[in-house]
Scaffold this active site. Structure first.
Site, PDB file in Angstrom:
ATOM      1  N   LYS A 201      35.769  40.361  42.146  1.00  0.00           N
ATOM      2  CA  LYS A 201      36.149  41.658  41.604  1.00  0.00           C
ATOM      3  C   LYS A 201      34.885  42.415  41.223  1.00  0.00           C
ATOM      4  O   LYS A 201      34.085  41.951  40.415  1.00  0.00           O
ATOM      5  CB  LYS A 201      37.035  41.462  40.377  1.00  0.00           C
ATOM      6  CG  LYS A 201      37.398  42.770  39.713  1.00  0.00           C
ATOM      7  CD  LYS A 201      38.434  42.577  38.649  1.00  0.00           C
ATOM      8  CE  LYS A 201      38.708  43.870  37.931  1.00  0.00           C
ATOM      9  NZ  LYS A 201      39.708  43.696  36.880  1.00  0.00           N
ATOM     10  N   LYS A 255      38.552  42.690  45.448  1.00  0.00           N
ATOM     11  CA  LYS A 255      38.950  43.948  44.848  1.00  0.00           C
ATOM     12  C   LYS A 255      37.738  44.774  44.505  1.00  0.00           C
ATOM     13  O   LYS A 255      36.812  44.232  43.927  1.00  0.00           O
ATOM     14  CB  LYS A 255      39.748  43.615  43.576  1.00  0.00           C
ATOM     15  CG  LYS A 255      40.186  44.790  42.785  1.00  0.00           C
ATOM     16  CD  LYS A 255      40.867  44.296  41.544  1.00  0.00           C
ATOM     17  CE  LYS A 255      41.060  45.497  40.645  1.00  0.00           C
ATOM     18  NZ  LYS A 255      41.411  45.147  39.326  1.00  0.00           N
TER      19      LYS A 255
HETATM   20  C1  PBG Z   1      42.099  44.797  34.465  1.00  0.00           C
HETATM   21  C2  PBG Z   1      42.375  45.315  35.813  1.00  0.00           C
HETATM   22  C3  PBG Z   1      41.829  46.468  36.424  1.00  0.00           C
HETATM   23  C4  PBG Z   1      42.518  46.623  37.626  1.00  0.00           C
HETATM   24  C5  PBG Z   1      43.426  45.558  37.739  1.00  0.00           C
HETATM   25  N1  PBG Z   1      43.305  44.745  36.625  1.00  0.00           N
HETATM   26  C6  PBG Z   1      40.859  47.469  35.942  1.00  0.00           C
HETATM   27  C7  PBG Z   1      39.504  47.107  35.511  1.00  0.00           C
HETATM   28  O1  PBG Z   1      38.981  46.024  35.823  1.00  0.00           O
HETATM   29  O2  PBG Z   1      38.925  47.922  34.788  1.00  0.00           O
HETATM   30  C8  PBG Z   1      42.309  47.766  38.572  1.00  0.00           C
HETATM   31  C9  PBG Z   1      43.438  48.078  39.474  1.00  0.00           C
HETATM   32  C10 PBG Z   1      43.401  49.434  40.081  1.00  0.00           C
HETATM   33  O3  PBG Z   1      42.430  50.198  39.924  1.00  0.00           O
HETATM   34  O4  PBG Z   1      44.386  49.760  40.749  1.00  0.00           O
HETATM   35  N2  PBG Z   1      41.224  43.805  34.300  1.00  0.00           N
END
Ligand code: PBG
Length: 331
Positions: A201, A255
């Site tokens: 991520k 992601k």
């Molecule tokens: C939280 C999380 C995030 C997303 C999914 N879980 C945001 C972040 O890490 O700030 C993002 C999903 C999206 O942008 O659609 N940890």
């Protein structure tokens, strides 16, 4: 004539639709889709998310209708994201392990109404519950600290499993959380609860509308670069994925999606677990903005992007377009 008869050598299989279908290497199906859904308190409440045109937050009773829609469309799994009321957010994120938090109430209601007809995935990360919008707990200097956060994540995961979650999806990027959660699930009698780890991520600029949707954006001080991956790195992503698999992840996620197709392909070629992609909020919003600006047709743009994830090697895709794409695929 030259023996390779080059005039339409590669093109002749593309001449007719039947032949294009016959030679197609990858297909997208409704069963490839996971639908992320935002939950709010209340009853009969729908709140559109301004930065995600066409996406709303739903109170649990209306959420059940969306889940019914997913089942009818053949979408095998939904992912829940709560917008926690402000008075339940705190520095220590205690609401994350309250058995009556929004996520748990939603999980129980879905299970009660639909049994095992659909998979329920729950995010593990503290950002919907912290007063500061970070995924972990802060130490005295304001640094998101790994080890004190692990305990909180384990409590959050167990709480979700107890409510009936099928897939625990740690999105927090702390080191060691997959192993700690796996162990707690085994010991807590939840051996069949899966872990889909957000293993790769990235600290991305594409999460803005999501932070709006869960109400963490305005609170967030600084950024998440001390724990999320640097967009410049791919070898490091492989190390993250290897670590999560070693700790017991059943599947891994990359992601965001489109800007990281190379990471998906590397992970798919290198590892033996299913790889999923999250087409994140900013990607969705950009397509919608493009459609509004006349760049192209929504259906064509969306389906081409989703197919790209399959081509890169994804087992499935988390996308706010899940119901839209499933309808297109059903014809
Ligand atoms: C939280 C999380 C995030 C997303 C999914 N879980 C945001 C972040 O890490 O700030 C993002 C999903 C999206 O942008 O659609 N940890």
């Amino acid at each position: 004539m030259h023996p390779s008869f080059p005039s339409t050598r590669l093109r002749r299989t593309r001449t007719h639709d039947w032949s294009r279908r016959l030679h197609r290497e990858n297909v997208l199906a409704p069963a490839d889709l996971i639908w992320p859904l935002f939950v709010i308190d209340g009853e009969g409440a729908e709140q559109p998310v301004a930065s995600l045109p066409g996406v709303s937050r739903w109170s649990v009773d209306l959420l059940l209708e969306r889940v019914g829609e997913a089942i009818e469309l053949g979408i095998p799994c939904i992912a829940l994201f709560p917008n926690t009321p402000a008075d339940r957010r705190s520095d220590a994120a205690e609401e994350a392990w309250s058995p009556d938090n929004l996520t748990c109430r939603a999980v129980r209601a879905i299970r009660e109404r639909y049994g095992d007809a659909i998979g329920i995935m729950c995010d593990v990360a503290l950002d919907p519950y912290t007063s500061h919008g970070h995924d972990g707990l802060l130490d005295d200097s304001g640094y998101v600290a790994n080890d004190i956060t692990l305990d909180a994540l384990v409590r959050q995961a167990l709480n979700q499993a107890q409510a009936g979650a099928d897939i625990i999806a740690p999105s927090d990027m702390m080191d060691g959380r997959v192993g700690a959660i796996r162990q707690a699930l085994e010991e807590g009698g939840h051996a069949n609860v899966q872990i889909m780890s957000y293993a790769a991520k990235y600290a991305s600029a594409f999460y803005g509308p999501f932070r709006d949707a869960v109400g963490s954006g305005d609170r967030l001080k600084g950024d998440k670069r001390t724990y999320q991956l640097d967009p410049a790195n791919s070898d490091e992503a492989m190390r993250e994925i290897a670590m999560d698999i070693a700790e017991g992840a059943d599947s891994v996620m990359v992601k965001p999606g489109l800007a990281y197709l190379d990471i998906i392909r590397m992970a798919h070629d290198r590892f033996d677990v299913p790889v999923f992609a999250y087409q994140v909020s900013g990607e969705f919003a950009l397509v919608e903005a493009g459609v509004a600006a006349g760049v192209g047709d929504r259906e064509a743009l969306v389906m081409e992007k989703l197919l790209a994830f399959k081509r890169a090697g994804c087992a499935g895709i988390l996308t706010y377009y899940a119901p839209f794409a499933a309808r297109v695929l059903h014809g």
